[in-house]
Structure formats: C-alpha cells, structure tokens
Enzyme design. Sequence first.
Site: not given
Ligand code: PGH
Ligand code: NA
Ligand code: ZN
Length: 311
Positions: A88, A214, A259
């Site tokens: 990521d 995201h 996340d």
């Molecule tokens: O984009 C994200 C996670 O986003 P959040 O903070 O909304 O879980 N990871 O690349």
């Molecule tokens: Na990603």
């Molecule tokens: Zn992200």
Amino acid sequence: PYVNTKDILEKANKEYYAVAAFNINNLEFLQAIVEGGIEKKSPLIIETSEGAMKYAGMGDPLRGASLFVKMVREFADSLDIPIALHLDHGKNFKYIISAIKAGYSSVMIDASDKPLEENIKATKDIVRIAHAAGVSVEAELGKLAGIEDNVSSEESVLVNPDEAKYFVEQTQVDFLAPAIGTSHGAFKFKGEAKLDYDRLKKVKELTNMPLVLHGASSVVQEMVEIAENYGADFGGSKGVPSDILKETVQLGINKVNTDTDLRMAFIAGLREFLHNNSKEFDPRKYMETAKEYVKKVVSDRLELLGSANKA
Ligand SMILES: O=C(COP(=O)(O)O)NO
Ligand code: NA
Ligand SMILES: [Zn+2]
Ligand SMILES: [Ca+2]
C-alpha cells in the site's frame, strides 16, 4: 490459494462487487482478517504500508516484506479462499522493489503528489519491472486530504477523469485509485460526508478497469463507544457512511482500502479486556476480544461490499 491481486479484482470488476484490502502490521490482525474471510467465503486482499514493512523487519524493509509474504502465504496455501498481498502507498523505490523481490502479489506506486507527467514516469518505471515479475500495479490520481503517511496535503485534489484515461493508456497500470473526496484516518470530511460520484462514474466509463477507494473506513461508532467507555478519546471521529460506500461499489469501486476500522475495533477490544481482567497476562488471552472485534468488523465489511461467497 495465494493469488495475484489482479485476478481478484478483474472478477470483482466484471461482477460489480468490491473486495476489501485490509492493512496489517502484525500476526493478530492477519489472524482476525483470515477468520472473517473464511466465515464469509470471501477473497481477501491483505496490504501493508512501507511503515509496516519497516516495523515487522525491525528496520529492514526487505526482511519485513519477506516476513509478511511467508505469513500470508502460509495461510493462503492452506485455505480455499483466494488471498493476495499488496504493498500500500509505495513511495520509496527500494521498498517497492523489496516487496516485488519478496513475492508480493501487487504493489502501489503512489506518486499522486507529483505533477501528472512525473506520476506517469514513476508509474511506468514500476509497471515495467513489476509486470516482468508477474506482479500487478496500482497507482493514484488526485490527492486525499489529511495525513497520508509522510505527505500531509491539506486540501484534497479530486481526480480529473480525462487525465485518468490518458494516465491509464500511458502507464498500463492494472488498477487505479481516483481521489473522489475521501481522506485517511478517523476524522474524515470537514462537514457533511459527501463523495464526488460524478467523477467516479466518468473515470469508470473512460477506463473500464478495477478502481480503488482509499480512506474508505466507516469509523464504526459501536467500536468508538466501547473504546471511549474504557478511556479512549476519539471525539469527533467520522468515516464513510455505509450507504455512501455501497454507492461507490455500484459505480465501479472494486478494492476498498480499510485500515482505521480494524485499528478502532482492536483497541476497543483490548481496552475492554484489560479493564475487566486485571489478573490476566497471557497475550493469547488479553488480545482475544480485540481479535474478535476485528473479525466482526471484517465480516460485516465483506458482506457490505458484496464479496461474501465470491471465493
Ligand atoms: O486508504 C487506506 C485506509 O484508509 P482508512 O484510514 O479510511 O482505513 N489505506 O491505504
Ligand atoms: Na493501495
Ligand atoms: Zn490509502
Ligand atoms: Ca497519494
């Protein structure tokens, strides 16, 4: 089985559902996510940031990448559900190459903070190497507001759909993350929760490829309340409401990065357990509730995104 992220996303793209991409930093989150995937018979995308690679490798990103590949493959090879491992927000060439070398299914090259032509150049470089190694690639266009690892862009810059078409043609990237108004973390949206559906629709029409959202955590209030009951201070936290998330899936989002929701669930369970069990010091016990809450959030999200029973 351990699969290429592109295989998971091409199927999702055809059948108009989305697959969650859950971030991990340790074993316990991975265990809880896998349990949710088994329960829901759902494909899973496990993803790690560059920080997670460094953390797991105790400063050595290649060691961290290789540790995550081994852990994820161990689960994937023994299960019927397809599981992929994704890097990521890859921003550092060394980290991205380490992930490819270690055996990740896919990598993100995030050069979204650069001017378009620079983003294209950086993405083309990674696509050339990754594709030679059978690894798929994600890139981002536009900028999320809020803190994005070491880049804090105050205002979000929304994707330009015509630019997206040009970008995809020039780079041959496998899946694209168009910025449509989300931001990372637990404090999204300045005012009312709103995403630019029109831009998303246009990007899908112009690219017809798997798209990534995201900053897609909902910030589950049930978990926030439990955490706050036991000492957390998450005042003002806000995420992407479920109905808005579902709408983005209808409009062509196929990978949903999650996340913050797992972090909230874990800390809620941990605080609750520790508050009620002053005598416990077995980590297999005191992280039980935390893992149970993460699994619950995972299972609900797999259901919501439509990937349940798609394994
Ligand atoms: O984009 C994200 C996670 O986003 P959040 O903070 O909304 O879980 N990871 O690349
Ligand atoms: Na990603
Ligand atoms: Zn992200
Ligand atoms: Ca970015």
